[in-house]
Design a protein around this motif. Structure first.
Motif, mmCIF file in Angstrom:
data_model
loop_
_atom_site.group_PDB
_atom_site.id
_atom_site.type_symbol
_atom_site.label_atom_id
_atom_site.label_comp_id
_atom_site.label_asym_id
_atom_site.label_seq_id
_atom_site.Cartn_x
_atom_site.Cartn_y
_atom_site.Cartn_z
ATOM 1 N N GLY A 33 -31.885 61.952 29.594
ATOM 2 C CA GLY A 33 -32.904 60.918 29.543
ATOM 3 C C GLY A 33 -34.226 61.484 29.070
ATOM 4 N N GLY A 34 -35.230 60.614 29.052
ATOM 5 C CA GLY A 34 -36.568 61.071 28.672
ATOM 6 C C GLY A 34 -36.638 61.542 27.244
ATOM 7 N N ALA B 120 -24.266 63.961 24.359
ATOM 8 C CA ALA B 120 -24.519 63.070 25.492
ATOM 9 C C ALA B 120 -25.722 63.606 26.263
ATOM 10 N N THR B 121 -25.692 64.911 26.547
ATOM 11 C CA THR B 121 -26.853 65.501 27.237
ATOM 12 C C THR B 121 -28.080 65.536 26.321
ATOM 13 N N HIS B 122 -27.842 65.580 25.008
ATOM 14 C CA HIS B 122 -28.939 65.565 24.025
ATOM 15 C C HIS B 122 -28.659 64.439 23.020
ATOM 16 N N PRO B 123 -28.965 63.183 23.389
ATOM 17 C CA PRO B 123 -28.638 62.064 22.497
ATOM 18 C C PRO B 123 -29.305 62.215 21.126
ATOM 19 N N GLY C 140 -31.171 51.017 22.393
ATOM 20 C CA GLY C 140 -30.275 51.347 23.506
ATOM 21 C C GLY C 140 -29.443 52.577 23.216
ATOM 22 N N ASP C 141 -28.603 52.938 24.175
ATOM 23 C CA ASP C 141 -27.709 54.097 24.048
ATOM 24 C C ASP C 141 -26.305 53.630 23.656
#
Ligand SMILES: [Cu+2]
Length: 353
Positions: free
Chosen positions: A59-60, A248-251, A319-320
């Motif tokens: 996130g963020g 996923a951890t780093h979109p 969005g994701d």
């Protein structure tokens, strides 16, 4: 009558007592041992609280992933001098998991190469490892018996080919057993743009592949290839660009409604990729890179092992959007990432609801 029945029961009991002992293997299995066989019970806590959150989602403010997926533009010249050094190196394939890999250039996958249709690849292969290796370019049309030959440690090989056909091509070591050389990390992608350029898009390359791990790490903490697991096609990790769940951890940050072009090369060595973007429908898919008859308006398309397809998609609102192989055992093992649509709309008329 009752007495004769009792006598018969006694005889049966005696017969049972005299029965031969059960086989030793059964005798040694106590009921307690039978119920303590470990069960593979999945952890039912989802790593992320959205659909297809098969890995934790960052996130963020997004930091770049360990391996950038963005496709760099092809260099302008028509002759590309490419030199790759084959060497054995330790790479990280999942959080906390280091693997004793065989590589092109020290990374898994090897560097993403990018040329245009009709360009010449002037290629030098150097073997800085301690066993023979080789190179097979799927983008080339040349005689394997001349060029895809084993290069001995300390030796090198030089050849040229013309990238005549556009597409998303795999390259890999072709030294036998090929499955071992690929599973150890010797592969990459060569993108060949068509002579008539494709429409402008944000372009990303994903190389899907598998890792089969020895149960125990070596003294230096690294794991290496488990050959029997490979033959049984039971990988521990399935990854995009060499590391489980890294996008996923780093979109990957994109814009709503911009055209995204995703090149998916499946290095395997064993598993088909059923590529899918959650929340998206592919506008066009160039199957195995073919320019002829692209698929229009499709949800999921298989990419065979040793193949590469080109997927075009737009994400309609912020969005994701996870992308996966929809073979979900494989997504669970790390073949999942996230496209994060953020910021201004790429064009007016975005859907609002
Ligand atoms: Cu090799």
């Amino acid at each position: 009558m009752a007495r004769s029945l009792a006598a018969a029961a006694t005889l049966l009991l005696l017969a049972a007592c005299r029965a031969p002992a059960p086989p030793p293997a059964r005798q040694t299995q106590s009921p307690k041992a039978a119920v303590t066989i470990p069960q593979e019970v999945p952890d039912l806590t989802p790593p992320a609280d959205i659909s297809h959150g098969e890995a934790p989602i960052g996130g963020g403010k997004a930091e770049p992933a360990p391996r950038l997926a963005r496709l760099e533009p092809a260099e302008r010249g028509r002759v590309h001098h490419i030199r790759l050094e084959m060497k054995h190196a330790t790479v990280t394939i999942a959080p906390g998991v280091t693997y004793a890999a065989w590589t092109f250039g020290g990374t898994v996958p090897g560097p993403i190469l990018h040329v245009r249709q009709g360009d010449t690849v002037d290629f030098t292969l150097v073997n800085a490892a301690n066993i023979p290796h080789s190179m097979d370019f799927h983008a080339a049309e040349i005689a394997p018996s001349k060029y895809y030959v084993n290069v001995l440690p300390g030796d090198s090989l030089h050849y040229r080919f013309v990238a005549r056909v556009p597409g998303a091509f795999m390259y890999h070591c072709g030294t036998a057993p090929v499955a071992m050389h690929i599973a150890n990390g010797m592969y990459g992608a060569l993108i060949v743009d068509p002579s008539t350029p494709r429409p402008k898009a944000a372009e990303y390359v994903f190389v899907q592949s598998e890792f089969y791990l020895t149960p125990k790490p070596a003294a230096d903490g690294t794991v290496s290839l488990d050959w029997q697991k490979l033959l049984g096609q039971a990988p521990d990790h399935i990854v995009f660009n060499g590391m489980a769940g890294q996008y996923a951890t780093h979109p990957i940050e994109v814009r709503p409604n911009e055209l995204l072009r995703l090149y998916l090369v499946n290095a395997g060595p064993n598993r088909i990729s059923s590529f899918h973007v959650v929340g998206g429908i592919f506008e066009r898919v160039y199957q195995d890179g073919s320019q002829a008859n692209p698929l229009i308006g499709v949800q999921t398309v298989n990419v065979p092992v040793g193949g590469g397809s080109i997927f075009e998609v737009r994400l309609r609102e912020p969005g994701d959007y996870p992308f996966v192989t929809h073979a979900f055992a494989d997504a669970t093992k790390g073949a999942v990432g996230v496209l994060r649509a953020l910021g201004p709309d790429a064009h007016a008329g975005a859907t609002e609801h």
